[in-house]
Design a protein around this motif. Structure first.
Motif, PDB file in Angstrom:
ATOM      1  N   LEU A  28      -5.136   0.167  -1.856  1.00  0.00           N
ATOM      2  CA  LEU A  28      -5.811   1.132  -2.729  1.00  0.00           C
ATOM      3  C   LEU A  28      -7.333   1.087  -2.598  1.00  0.00           C
ATOM      4  O   LEU A  28      -7.968   0.889  -3.565  1.00  0.00           O
ATOM      5  N   GLN A  34      -7.659  10.722 -10.786  1.00  0.00           N
ATOM      6  CA  GLN A  34      -8.103   9.774  -9.685  1.00  0.00           C
ATOM      7  C   GLN A  34      -9.580   9.860  -9.294  1.00  0.00           C
ATOM      8  O   GLN A  34     -10.367   8.962  -9.091  1.00  0.00           O
ATOM      9  N   THR A  51       2.707   8.744  -7.937  1.00  0.00           N
ATOM     10  CA  THR A  51       1.738   9.088  -6.724  1.00  0.00           C
ATOM     11  C   THR A  51       1.251   7.955  -6.343  1.00  0.00           C
ATOM     12  O   THR A  51       0.993   7.602  -5.088  1.00  0.00           O
ATOM     13  N   LEU A  52       0.644   6.858  -7.299  1.00  0.00           N
ATOM     14  CA  LEU A  52       0.060   5.598  -6.591  1.00  0.00           C
ATOM     15  C   LEU A  52       1.129   4.697  -6.144  1.00  0.00           C
ATOM     16  O   LEU A  52       0.616   4.433  -4.970  1.00  0.00           O
ATOM     17  N   GLN A  73       1.536   6.073  -2.289  1.00  0.00           N
ATOM     18  CA  GLN A  73       0.483   5.891  -1.540  1.00  0.00           C
ATOM     19  C   GLN A  73       0.571   4.595  -1.220  1.00  0.00           C
ATOM     20  O   GLN A  73       0.279   4.269   0.051  1.00  0.00           O
ATOM     21  N   GLU A  89       0.842   3.294   2.895  1.00  0.00           N
ATOM     22  CA  GLU A  89      -0.306   2.410   3.492  1.00  0.00           C
ATOM     23  C   GLU A  89       0.119   1.061   3.981  1.00  0.00           C
ATOM     24  O   GLU A  89      -0.361   0.559   4.828  1.00  0.00           O
ATOM     25  N   ARG A 128      -2.671   6.496   6.094  1.00  0.00           N
ATOM     26  CA  ARG A 128      -3.087   7.054   4.900  1.00  0.00           C
ATOM     27  C   ARG A 128      -3.278   8.843   4.822  1.00  0.00           C
ATOM     28  O   ARG A 128      -3.897   9.360   5.766  1.00  0.00           O
ATOM     29  N   ARG A 174      -4.021  12.129   2.323  1.00  0.00           N
ATOM     30  CA  ARG A 174      -4.666  12.794   1.188  1.00  0.00           C
ATOM     31  C   ARG A 174      -3.754  12.715   0.160  1.00  0.00           C
ATOM     32  O   ARG A 174      -2.384  13.355   0.120  1.00  0.00           O
ATOM     33  N   PRO A 175      -4.298  12.275  -1.120  1.00  0.00           N
ATOM     34  CA  PRO A 175      -3.277  12.276  -2.223  1.00  0.00           C
ATOM     35  C   PRO A 175      -2.686  13.668  -2.550  1.00  0.00           C
ATOM     36  O   PRO A 175      -1.357  13.360  -2.979  1.00  0.00           O
ATOM     37  N   ARG A 220       0.321  13.732  -0.037  1.00  0.00           N
ATOM     38  CA  ARG A 220       1.250  12.837  -0.312  1.00  0.00           C
ATOM     39  C   ARG A 220       2.310  13.115  -1.384  1.00  0.00           C
ATOM     40  O   ARG A 220       3.403  13.131  -1.419  1.00  0.00           O
ATOM     41  N   ARG A 221       1.488  13.814  -2.500  1.00  0.00           N
ATOM     42  CA  ARG A 221       2.170  13.947  -3.680  1.00  0.00           C
ATOM     43  C   ARG A 221       2.983  15.176  -3.560  1.00  0.00           C
ATOM     44  O   ARG A 221       4.187  15.237  -3.847  1.00  0.00           O
TER      45      ARG A 221
END
Length: 438
Positions: free
Chosen positions: A10, A157, A325-326, A329, A333, A339, A341-342, A345-346
């Protein structure tokens, strides 16, 4: 072995929270406090509600022993995550990638993504049920609405990791207060509750009880939480000395233990409320969260009971969304060094959860949602071994951990926890196979 590029976990929040070099216990505890509560969120998500409600309604207080055992195992495993993250500077996904071959790492990543999708399914359905109960929004529409919570995640975030922790703790407090009120009103028999924490052989002998027990285990000790905790503990900027690392492990372990104790209270409260309200009032057939909502107020004779129940359900679903979400990620990763974008990914994770949720609701009806929640937790439990075993192996390896390697007593305890988890899952598969034969 090919040396793989080392990246931090992260990176946008890595080592961003300062830790005082001097100061008393409480000042340092405040600095390290937070990650444990993000982990504890996963131990009280809507999947827990489904398994705890079913367990309490059908078997009274008997499965409280499973909740207690699961929580104790969770405390041990999350403490190992802290040790791994602090001692090695790697999260569990990165450690797997560093030490296993590419095919093995890819296989573990696939399993972890399945677990995250199952967890996300529970959060999605649970939040949609709460919206239906509170505002009359149809489940299918509610599922789509809750999929948009990515906006809230992105906003937090961008504000900083402490804001995420503060919101999670606030929502956990709301859930806790709701259940304190519910327990006071339901007036459970204290002696019977305490007896429920004593393990009984019927849990293993009764296939239905065992199925729900495995669901409780999957809902409590969640595989993606192991990846999550080993990463977010590294948001603290301790000094890279053995003394400061020991201090970090100490305070981070206290943080997670206190948070998981709160999660134990909430999990137990859901089951106790279900048992006191339904099991002992000839409503043992209550299986759906919606049915529990409708019956709570009239059975307890307390008008706000159902509203408090739905508010707590919505809060737990939204809270779990933040950590999902975290975790997604981190595993992507860590395993693949990809990687996204959040928001992307969500949305990808949510799409995986939306499809089975909508199909189930549209073709099997809204009454099937609780069964879907319980199934999602059993899937989580079946994936758990593939996260627990690497975690125990890594933290017991002196080559990786150095002076922070697990002492002999902890190796034995961690090995016992892993054995219990693997054994229960194998037993569940065997029982399921026998049922299919019959």
């Amino acid at each position: 072995m090919i040396q793989k590029e080392r990246t931090v976990s992260l990176p946008e929040v890595h080592r961003t929270i300062k830790v005082p070099e001097r100061g008393g216990f409480w000042r340092k505890m405040l600095a390290y406090g937070g990650p444990g509560y993000l982990v504890a969120v996963g131990y009280m998500d809507p999947g827990n509600w489904a398994t705890d409600l079913a367990g309490g309604a059908q078997f009274g207080y008997m499965l409280l022993s499973v909740i207690l055992l699961s929580n104790l195992m969770a405390i041990v495993l999350q403490a190992l995550c802290v040790k791994l993250g602090v001692a090695t500077g790697r999260d569990l996904a990165q450690a797997c990638r560093d030490n296993y071959s590419a095919p093995v790492s890819f296989f573990l990543w696939i399993l972890c993504e399945i677990a995250i999708a199952a967890c996300d399914l529970a959060e999605l359905v649970g939040s949609a049920i709460a919206l239906e109960l509170l505002f009359g929004i149809p489940l299918a529409i509610g599922v789509c609405i809750t999929a948009l919570d990515v906006i809230m995640v992105l906003f937090l975030q961008g504000k900083g990791f402490r804001y995420v922790e503060a919101l999670v703790i606030t929502i956990m407090t709301v859930i806790g207060v709701c259940f304190i009120v519910e327990l006071i009103v339901s007036r459970p028999d204290v002696a019977d509750v305490l007896q429920g924490f004593i393990p009984q052989s019927e849990v293993v002998r009764n296939p239905t009880a065992l199925y729900i027990a495995i669901g409780i285990l999957g809902a409590t000790v969640m595989p993606h939480n192991l990846y999550l905790h080993s990463s977010i503990v590294q948001t603290r900027a301790w000094q890279e000395t053995p003394e400061k690392k020991r201090e970090a492990i100490k305070f981070a372990t206290i943080d997670s233990t206190v948070a998981l104790t709160l999660a134990l209270f909430i999990n137990a409260a859901i089951l106790i409320l279900s048992a006191a309200t339904f099991h002992f009032s000839n409503h043992q057939d209550v299986a759906e969260i919606q049915d529990a909502y409708k019956l709570l107020s009239p059975v307890l004779g307390f008008a706000p009971a159902s509203i408090l129940f739905a508010i707590a359900l919505l809060a737990s679903g939204q809270n779990s969304t933040l950590t999902g979400t975290l975790a997604g990620q981190i595993v992507m990763e860590g395993f693949l060094q990809i990687r996204l974008r959040p928001w992307l990914r969500r949305l990808l994770t949510r799409m995986v959860a939306i499809v089975p949720a909508l199909l189930t609701i549209l073709f099997l009806g809204e009454g099937s949602t609780t069964n879907l929640l319980v199934l999602s937790q059993v899937i989580l439990s079946l994936q758990l071994s593939f996260a627990v075993i690497p975690l125990v192996m890594f933290t017991s390896d002196r080559r990786l951990m150095g002076e922070f390697v697990n002492p002999r007593w902890l190796k034995i305890l961690a090995g016992a926890v892993a054995t219990i988890i693997v054994g229960l899952n194998l037993w569940l598969l065997w029982q399921t196979f026998l049922e299919w034969l019959n």
